[in-house]
Design an enzyme around this catalytic site. Structure first.
Site, PDB file in Angstrom:
ATOM      1  N   LYS A 198      37.761  17.508 -19.872  1.00  0.00           N
ATOM      2  CA  LYS A 198      38.628  18.690 -19.768  1.00  0.00           C
ATOM      3  C   LYS A 198      40.063  18.312 -20.154  1.00  0.00           C
ATOM      4  O   LYS A 198      40.767  19.093 -20.793  1.00  0.00           O
ATOM      5  CB  LYS A 198      38.573  19.246 -18.337  1.00  0.00           C
ATOM      6  CG  LYS A 198      39.404  20.504 -18.200  1.00  0.00           C
ATOM      7  CD  LYS A 198      39.284  21.152 -16.852  1.00  0.00           C
ATOM      8  CE  LYS A 198      40.099  22.434 -16.781  1.00  0.00           C
ATOM      9  NZ  LYS A 198      41.515  22.275 -17.105  1.00  0.00           N
TER      10      LYS A 198
ATOM     11  N   ASN B 225      44.071  29.890 -24.951  1.00  0.00           N
ATOM     12  CA  ASN B 225      44.018  28.424 -24.987  1.00  0.00           C
ATOM     13  C   ASN B 225      45.254  27.828 -25.646  1.00  0.00           C
ATOM     14  O   ASN B 225      46.096  27.240 -24.975  1.00  0.00           O
ATOM     15  CB  ASN B 225      42.756  27.972 -25.732  1.00  0.00           C
ATOM     16  CG  ASN B 225      41.469  28.353 -24.999  1.00  0.00           C
ATOM     17  OD1 ASN B 225      41.390  28.254 -23.779  1.00  0.00           O
ATOM     18  ND2 ASN B 225      40.465  28.795 -25.735  1.00  0.00           N
TER      19      ASN B 225
ATOM     20  N   GLY C 113      29.915  16.145 -23.155  1.00  0.00           N
ATOM     21  CA  GLY C 113      30.969  16.537 -22.226  1.00  0.00           C
ATOM     22  C   GLY C 113      31.476  17.948 -22.464  1.00  0.00           C
ATOM     23  O   GLY C 113      30.724  18.848 -22.803  1.00  0.00           O
ATOM     24  N   TRP C 114      32.789  18.068 -22.353  1.00  0.00           N
ATOM     25  CA  TRP C 114      33.434  19.390 -22.271  1.00  0.00           C
ATOM     26  C   TRP C 114      33.398  20.155 -23.609  1.00  0.00           C
ATOM     27  O   TRP C 114      33.743  19.603 -24.646  1.00  0.00           O
ATOM     28  CB  TRP C 114      34.888  19.171 -21.833  1.00  0.00           C
ATOM     29  CG  TRP C 114      35.442  20.310 -21.042  1.00  0.00           C
ATOM     30  CD1 TRP C 114      36.411  21.169 -21.440  1.00  0.00           C
ATOM     31  CD2 TRP C 114      35.080  20.703 -19.724  1.00  0.00           C
ATOM     32  NE1 TRP C 114      36.661  22.084 -20.439  1.00  0.00           N
ATOM     33  CE2 TRP C 114      35.864  21.815 -19.384  1.00  0.00           C
ATOM     34  CE3 TRP C 114      34.142  20.218 -18.786  1.00  0.00           C
ATOM     35  CZ2 TRP C 114      35.755  22.463 -18.149  1.00  0.00           C
ATOM     36  CZ3 TRP C 114      34.026  20.856 -17.568  1.00  0.00           C
ATOM     37  CH2 TRP C 114      34.837  21.969 -17.267  1.00  0.00           C
TER      38      TRP C 114
ATOM     39  N   ASN D 267      26.112  29.615 -15.407  1.00  0.00           N
ATOM     40  CA  ASN D 267      26.358  30.450 -16.590  1.00  0.00           C
ATOM     41  C   ASN D 267      25.492  31.707 -16.489  1.00  0.00           C
ATOM     42  O   ASN D 267      24.264  31.629 -16.517  1.00  0.00           O
ATOM     43  CB  ASN D 267      26.031  29.648 -17.858  1.00  0.00           C
ATOM     44  CG  ASN D 267      26.383  30.404 -19.121  1.00  0.00           C
ATOM     45  OD1 ASN D 267      25.807  31.446 -19.400  1.00  0.00           O
ATOM     46  ND2 ASN D 267      27.333  29.885 -19.875  1.00  0.00           N
TER      47      ASN D 267
ATOM     48  N   GLN E 104      31.469  22.480 -28.946  1.00  0.00           N
ATOM     49  CA  GLN E 104      31.749  23.123 -30.248  1.00  0.00           C
ATOM     50  C   GLN E 104      33.247  23.089 -30.580  1.00  0.00           C
ATOM     51  O   GLN E 104      33.623  23.034 -31.754  1.00  0.00           O
ATOM     52  CB  GLN E 104      31.195  24.561 -30.299  1.00  0.00           C
ATOM     53  CG  GLN E 104      32.040  25.651 -29.681  1.00  0.00           C
ATOM     54  CD  GLN E 104      31.981  25.673 -28.162  1.00  0.00           C
ATOM     55  OE1 GLN E 104      31.256  24.892 -27.548  1.00  0.00           O
ATOM     56  NE2 GLN E 104      32.728  26.558 -27.543  1.00  0.00           N
TER      57      GLN E 104
ATOM     58  N   PHE F 166      25.188  15.560 -11.408  1.00  0.00           N
ATOM     59  CA  PHE F 166      24.018  15.297 -10.569  1.00  0.00           C
ATOM     60  C   PHE F 166      24.165  13.899  -9.944  1.00  0.00           C
ATOM     61  O   PHE F 166      24.451  12.937 -10.665  1.00  0.00           O
ATOM     62  CB  PHE F 166      22.732  15.357 -11.408  1.00  0.00           C
ATOM     63  CG  PHE F 166      22.183  16.742 -11.615  1.00  0.00           C
ATOM     64  CD1 PHE F 166      23.023  17.829 -11.785  1.00  0.00           C
ATOM     65  CD2 PHE F 166      20.805  16.963 -11.622  1.00  0.00           C
ATOM     66  CE1 PHE F 166      22.511  19.107 -11.972  1.00  0.00           C
ATOM     67  CE2 PHE F 166      20.278  18.237 -11.805  1.00  0.00           C
ATOM     68  CZ  PHE F 166      21.137  19.305 -11.980  1.00  0.00           C
TER      69      PHE F 166
ATOM     70  N   ASP G 229      20.388  11.138 -17.038  1.00  0.00           N
ATOM     71  CA  ASP G 229      20.567   9.899 -16.291  1.00  0.00           C
ATOM     72  C   ASP G 229      21.949   9.954 -15.649  1.00  0.00           C
ATOM     73  O   ASP G 229      22.556  11.039 -15.598  1.00  0.00           O
ATOM     74  CB  ASP G 229      20.303   8.664 -17.175  1.00  0.00           C
ATOM     75  CG  ASP G 229      21.250   8.579 -18.367  1.00  0.00           C
ATOM     76  OD1 ASP G 229      22.350   9.166 -18.302  1.00  0.00           O
ATOM     77  OD2 ASP G 229      20.889   7.932 -19.365  1.00  0.00           O
TER      78      ASP G 229
ATOM     79  N   HIS H 192      21.898  21.547 -22.793  1.00  0.00           N
ATOM     80  CA  HIS H 192      23.309  21.261 -23.067  1.00  0.00           C
ATOM     81  C   HIS H 192      23.765  21.967 -24.346  1.00  0.00           C
ATOM     82  O   HIS H 192      23.070  21.899 -25.367  1.00  0.00           O
ATOM     83  CB  HIS H 192      23.465  19.739 -23.193  1.00  0.00           C
ATOM     84  CG  HIS H 192      24.811  19.293 -23.640  1.00  0.00           C
ATOM     85  ND1 HIS H 192      25.960  19.556 -22.920  1.00  0.00           N
ATOM     86  CD2 HIS H 192      25.214  18.605 -24.735  1.00  0.00           C
ATOM     87  CE1 HIS H 192      26.992  19.046 -23.572  1.00  0.00           C
ATOM     88  NE2 HIS H 192      26.567  18.475 -24.672  1.00  0.00           N
TER      89      HIS H 192
HETATM   90  O1  0FX Z   1      28.783  26.875 -19.378  1.00  0.00           O
HETATM   91  P1  0FX Z   1      29.707  26.286 -20.386  1.00  0.00           P
HETATM   92  O2  0FX Z   1      29.421  26.723 -21.763  1.00  0.00           O
HETATM   93  O3  0FX Z   1      29.542  24.688 -20.480  1.00  0.00           O
HETATM   94  C1  0FX Z   1      30.380  23.697 -19.927  1.00  0.00           C
HETATM   95  C2  0FX Z   1      30.431  22.411 -20.773  1.00  0.00           C
HETATM   96  O4  0FX Z   1      30.870  22.686 -22.095  1.00  0.00           O
HETATM   97  C3  0FX Z   1      29.083  21.757 -20.853  1.00  0.00           C
HETATM   98  O5  0FX Z   1      29.168  20.525 -21.533  1.00  0.00           O
HETATM   99  C4  0FX Z   1      28.579  21.508 -19.445  1.00  0.00           C
HETATM  100  N1  0FX Z   1      27.256  20.916 -19.515  1.00  0.00           N
HETATM  101  C5  0FX Z   1      28.578  22.823 -18.673  1.00  0.00           C
HETATM  102  C6  0FX Z   1      28.169  22.594 -17.270  1.00  0.00           C
HETATM  103  O6  0FX Z   1      29.897  23.399 -18.658  1.00  0.00           O
HETATM  104  O7  0FX Z   1      31.193  26.498 -19.919  1.00  0.00           O
HETATM  105  P2  0FX Z   1      32.137  27.770 -19.750  1.00  0.00           P
HETATM  106  O8  0FX Z   1      31.347  28.998 -19.488  1.00  0.00           O
HETATM  107  O9  0FX Z   1      33.197  27.366 -18.781  1.00  0.00           O
HETATM  108  O10 0FX Z   1      32.815  27.935 -21.183  1.00  0.00           O
HETATM  109  C7  0FX Z   1      32.149  28.495 -22.265  1.00  0.00           C
HETATM  110  C8  0FX Z   1      33.032  28.450 -23.474  1.00  0.00           C
HETATM  111  O11 0FX Z   1      34.198  29.239 -23.230  1.00  0.00           O
HETATM  112  C9  0FX Z   1      33.546  27.075 -23.838  1.00  0.00           C
HETATM  113  O12 0FX Z   1      32.652  26.384 -24.710  1.00  0.00           O
HETATM  114  C10 0FX Z   1      34.853  27.376 -24.533  1.00  0.00           C
HETATM  115  C11 0FX Z   1      35.305  28.683 -23.896  1.00  0.00           C
HETATM  116  N2  0FX Z   1      36.411  28.502 -22.946  1.00  0.00           N
HETATM  117  C12 0FX Z   1      36.183  28.397 -21.615  1.00  0.00           C
HETATM  118  C13 0FX Z   1      37.224  28.211 -20.735  1.00  0.00           C
HETATM  119  C14 0FX Z   1      37.004  28.066 -19.237  1.00  0.00           C
HETATM  120  C15 0FX Z   1      37.696  28.448 -23.457  1.00  0.00           C
HETATM  121  O13 0FX Z   1      37.874  28.547 -24.701  1.00  0.00           O
HETATM  122  N3  0FX Z   1      38.740  28.278 -22.595  1.00  0.00           N
HETATM  123  C16 0FX Z   1      38.570  28.150 -21.251  1.00  0.00           C
HETATM  124  O14 0FX Z   1      39.568  27.993 -20.506  1.00  0.00           O
END
Ligand code: 0FX
Length: 241
Positions: free
Chosen positions: A186, A220, A101-102, A9, A105, A78, A123, A92
């Site tokens: 997912k 989405n 998980g995914w 990120n 929010q 991990f 863990d 997290h």
């Molecule tokens: O980095 P991250 O915010 O976090 C995700 C998981 O939610 C989290 O549980 C896990 N520990 C981490 C490794 O991966 O994910 P992101 O940057 O892919 O997405 C950020 C936000 O963007 C997400 O909360 C909702 C939104 N999003 C993302 C994608 C890819 C969407 O609304 N639609 C999408 O297709």
């Protein structure tokens, strides 16, 4: 002390490195991103401020060259060998044990379980382990997923900044999770995205579904029209001044 930080990120990476400039630490930090993360590969390549890594391919020699591992939204699971024998801390974007998980929010907007941030020991299970620090965030009536996610990211940085010394020195109480909570994958998110036009729901449920899925520039929520084409749907919410 050597710390291995793995992040996928960019916001967290940049804000974490800024924080280390404001609050220099004695520890040496090495930064890695998931090897298949194309955006990071384009930005950092092999020799930039971060290096690609695939944890599955690493062994004990690599793992024991660090005193601690920190996952800042790392997209890889991990390996058991790593979490069971080495200290691994996860930052997290959810309030464990709820909606582990995914995209926590997104599901929190729908099931009304607490939304927030958790820093915990890792863990072998997903977003699971003893909790060091956590804080909830209030969901506002006009929040979309993106609005509250932006406050989640800011809170993550705030909590790391407040506790970085204690995290590095081990000066914290790690408390067991109060229950196993619930977990989303997912595939659960993908299912949410297809709107069933025949489904009966209250206006409240429809608005919650749409705001949980509104996160520009991602498209989405969608439905299929009579030509079999997807029509993407988002929502705009504006609270009166
Ligand atoms: O980095 P991250 O915010 O976090 C995700 C998981 O939610 C989290 O549980 C896990 N520990 C981490 C490794 O991966 O994910 P992101 O940057 O892919 O997405 C950020 C936000 O963007 C997400 O909360 C909702 C939104 N999003 C993302 C994608 C890819 C969407 O609304 N639609 C999408 O297709």
């Amino acid at each position: 002390m050597k710390v291995c930080v793995i992040t996928d990120n960019i916001y967290i990476f940049e804000n974490f490195t800024d924080l280390l400039k404001r609050k220099p630490q004695e520890a040496q930090f090495d930064f890695y991103y998931t090897s298949w993360n194309k955006a990071f590969a384009e930005k950092f390549g092999e020799d930039g401020a971060m290096k690609p890594i695939r944890l599955k391919e690493q062994g004990e020699e690599f793992f024991s060259s660090y005193d601690m591992f920190i996952s800042l939204h790392c997209k890889q699971l991990f390996p058991e060998q790593l979490v069971e024998n080495h200290l691994c801390i996860n930052v997290h974007p959810g309030y464990n044990p709820y909606n582990r998980g995914w995209f926590p929010q997104v599901f929190g907007i729908l099931n009304k379980l607490p939304i927030g941030v958790t820093i915990h020991k890792m863990d072998a299970e997903l977003d699971h382990g003893d909790i060091l620090y956590q804080q909830t965030l209030d969901l506002r009536s006009d929040d979309t997923s993106k609005d509250i996610y932006q406050r989640i990211l800011a809170l993550e940085i705030e909590l790391i900044e407040e506790h970085i010394e204690d995290i590095l020195s081990g000066n914290y109480k790690a408390l067991p999770m109060e229950s196993e909570g619930n977990i989303n994958y997912k595939s659960d998110f993908d299912k949410l995205c297809e709107l069933d036009l025949e489904k009966n729901a209250t206006y409240g449920e429809v608005i919650d579904t749409l705001r949980a899925l509104t996160f520009a520039p991602y498209e989405n929520a969608y439905f299929y029209d009579n030509d079999g084409k997807k029509v993407y749907v988002g929502i705009t919410l504006r609270k009166e001044d």
